[in-house]
Motif scaffolding. Sequence first.
Motif, PDB file in Angstrom:
ATOM      1  N   ALA A   1       0.845  -1.192   0.000  1.00  0.00           N
ATOM      2  CA  ALA A   1       0.000   0.000   0.000  1.00  0.00           C
ATOM      3  C   ALA A   1       0.882   1.245   0.000  1.00  0.00           C
ATOM      4  N   SER A   2       0.464   2.239  -0.753  1.00  0.00           N
ATOM      5  CA  SER A   2       1.215   3.499  -0.810  1.00  0.00           C
ATOM      6  C   SER A   2       0.944   4.308   0.445  1.00  0.00           C
ATOM      7  N   MET A   3       1.944   5.025   0.884  1.00  0.00           N
ATOM      8  CA  MET A   3       1.807   5.868   2.067  1.00  0.00           C
ATOM      9  C   MET A   3       1.702   7.322   1.616  1.00  0.00           C
ATOM     10  N   GLY A   4       0.795   8.053   2.219  1.00  0.00           N
ATOM     11  CA  GLY A   4       0.733   9.482   1.977  1.00  0.00           C
ATOM     12  C   GLY A   4       0.056   9.885   0.675  1.00  0.00           C
ATOM     13  N   CYS A   5      -0.714   8.999   0.068  1.00  0.00           N
ATOM     14  CA  CYS A   5      -1.440   9.395  -1.129  1.00  0.00           C
ATOM     15  C   CYS A   5      -2.884   8.920  -0.995  1.00  0.00           C
ATOM     16  N   SER A   6      -3.701   9.290  -1.945  1.00  0.00           N
ATOM     17  CA  SER A   6      -5.121   8.963  -1.830  1.00  0.00           C
ATOM     18  C   SER A   6      -5.545   7.903  -2.839  1.00  0.00           C
ATOM     19  N   ILE A   7      -4.732   6.865  -3.025  1.00  0.00           N
ATOM     20  CA  ILE A   7      -5.103   5.781  -3.932  1.00  0.00           C
ATOM     21  C   ILE A   7      -6.334   5.074  -3.358  1.00  0.00           C
ATOM     22  N   LYS A   8      -7.320   4.890  -4.191  1.00  0.00           N
ATOM     23  CA  LYS A   8      -8.535   4.199  -3.771  1.00  0.00           C
ATOM     24  C   LYS A   8      -8.509   2.786  -4.344  1.00  0.00           C
ATOM     25  N   TRP A   9      -8.794   1.797  -3.502  1.00  0.00           N
ATOM     26  CA  TRP A   9      -8.772   0.395  -3.912  1.00  0.00           C
ATOM     27  C   TRP A   9     -10.191  -0.088  -4.113  1.00  0.00           C
ATOM     28  N   LYS A  10     -10.402  -0.922  -5.135  1.00  0.00           N
ATOM     29  CA  LYS A  10     -11.697  -1.547  -5.324  1.00  0.00           C
ATOM     30  C   LYS A  10     -11.917  -2.518  -4.173  1.00  0.00           C
ATOM     31  N   PRO A  11     -13.154  -2.630  -3.683  1.00  0.00           N
ATOM     32  CA  PRO A  11     -13.419  -3.586  -2.605  1.00  0.00           C
ATOM     33  C   PRO A  11     -12.977  -4.986  -3.010  1.00  0.00           C
ATOM     34  N   GLY A  12     -12.250  -5.633  -2.113  1.00  0.00           N
ATOM     35  CA  GLY A  12     -11.739  -6.971  -2.368  1.00  0.00           C
ATOM     36  C   GLY A  12     -10.338  -6.985  -2.948  1.00  0.00           C
ATOM     37  N   ASN A  13      -9.835  -5.838  -3.418  1.00  0.00           N
ATOM     38  CA  ASN A  13      -8.492  -5.760  -4.004  1.00  0.00           C
ATOM     39  C   ASN A  13      -7.513  -5.000  -3.117  1.00  0.00           C
ATOM     40  N   GLU A  14      -7.931  -4.644  -1.910  1.00  0.00           N
ATOM     41  CA  GLU A  14      -7.079  -3.871  -1.022  1.00  0.00           C
ATOM     42  C   GLU A  14      -5.853  -4.697  -0.611  1.00  0.00           C
ATOM     43  N   PRO A  15      -4.695  -4.064  -0.462  1.00  0.00           N
ATOM     44  CA  PRO A  15      -3.542  -4.795   0.065  1.00  0.00           C
ATOM     45  C   PRO A  15      -3.791  -5.116   1.541  1.00  0.00           C
ATOM     46  N   GLU A  16      -3.102  -6.117   2.018  1.00  0.00           N
ATOM     47  CA  GLU A  16      -3.283  -6.521   3.425  1.00  0.00           C
ATOM     48  C   GLU A  16      -2.694  -5.515   4.375  1.00  0.00           C
TER      49      GLU A  16
END
Length: 40
Positions: free
Chosen positions: A25-40
Amino acid sequence: MTSQELRAAIQAVLAGKPVAIQQNASMGCSIKWKPGNEPE
């Protein structure tokens, strides 16, 4: 990701193999993940 990791990932894709590097997961940005595709 380093340039060596990027090169290894590209070579794996071109060879039809899975990419060994996990996405973090990126830190300090506003990347939006699709539900179910989020990093752990």
